[in-house]
Design a protein around this motif. Structure first.
Motif, PDB file in Angstrom:
ATOM      1  N   ASP A   1       0.831  -1.202   0.000  1.00  0.00           N
ATOM      2  CA  ASP A   1       0.000   0.000   0.000  1.00  0.00           C
ATOM      3  C   ASP A   1       0.867   1.254   0.000  1.00  0.00           C
ATOM      4  N   GLU A   2       1.987   1.220   0.736  1.00  0.00           N
ATOM      5  CA  GLU A   2       2.872   2.373   0.819  1.00  0.00           C
ATOM      6  C   GLU A   2       3.744   2.517  -0.431  1.00  0.00           C
ATOM      7  N   ASN A   3       4.039   1.422  -1.084  1.00  0.00           N
ATOM      8  CA  ASN A   3       4.907   1.416  -2.258  1.00  0.00           C
ATOM      9  C   ASN A   3       4.098   0.967  -3.471  1.00  0.00           C
ATOM     10  N   ASN A   4       3.102   1.755  -3.841  1.00  0.00           N
ATOM     11  CA  ASN A   4       2.247   1.415  -4.969  1.00  0.00           C
ATOM     12  C   ASN A   4       2.771   2.119  -6.214  1.00  0.00           C
ATOM     13  N   ILE A   5       3.399   1.369  -7.086  1.00  0.00           N
ATOM     14  CA  ILE A   5       4.024   1.939  -8.275  1.00  0.00           C
ATOM     15  C   ILE A   5       3.108   1.881  -9.489  1.00  0.00           C
ATOM     16  N   PHE A   6       1.912   1.337  -9.323  1.00  0.00           N
ATOM     17  CA  PHE A   6       1.010   1.124 -10.450  1.00  0.00           C
ATOM     18  C   PHE A   6      -0.082   2.176 -10.526  1.00  0.00           C
TER      19      PHE A   6
END
Length: 177
Positions: A83-88
């Motif tokens: 959730d914190e690292n959502n690259i999409f």
């Protein structure tokens, strides 16, 4: 949900006579809002088939039109997401969800408003991916956008829970409903 009237048959067998785990293995679902799980991109694609080979993962991603994006990431399929690292983007999440469904190779597919939350450019990429996943299997496509179902064999038009028209696209256009 249990059937409360009539019957739903899967290859001429009432679904109430099929073990639930067996039935679930035959049905793939792509929902309007995609869900990604904490883990790697690969983990997300193989969620329904943990034993999938690397070739299967790559093939599913290619069919879903998300492989090139993944390969442009520094760690490719091993990129961690959360959730914190959502690259999409929303559309890319949907393509990843489609790859997750493709890899399980379901007999029956349900696409519930799979293109509703995206722009028209992304919709085109998702539509191509959906065409890949639909090919050769029974599919229920729930859509408000006519473009999504133009090539359907049979379209059922619902209004307030009632069937008001049915047919293929050409038949419905000729009926001018």
């Amino acid at each position: 949900y249990n059937v409360d009237g009539g019957a739903i048959l899967f290859d001429d067998i009432d679904i109430r006579d099929i073990r639930l785990d067996s039935l679930r293995k035959q049905v793939g679902i792509v929902l309007q809002d995609s869900v990604l799980f904490t883990g790697t991109i690969r983990d997300n694609i193989v969620f329904g088939k943990p034993e999938a080979s690397d070739d299967e993962v790559i093939n599913a991603a290619k069919q879903a039109n998300i492989h090139d994006f993944i390969m442009n990431l520094e760690k490719g399929y091993e990129t961690e997401i959360s959730d914190e690292n959502n690259i999409f983007s929303v559309g890319q999440k949907q393509l990843l969800s489609i790859a997750r469904t493709i890899i399980t190779n379901p007999s029956l597919l349900i696409l519930d408003e799979a293109t509703s939350n995206v722009d028209t450019v992304t919709e085109s990429r998702i539509q191509k991916a959906m065409d890949n996943v639909i090919s050769g299997r029974t599919s229920f496509v729930i859509a408000h956008r006519l473009k999504t179902i133009l090539d359907a064999d049979h379209i059922v038009v619902l209004h307030q829970g009632e069937v008001i028209e049915q047919g293929n696209h050409d038949e419905l256009m000729k009926a001018e409903g």
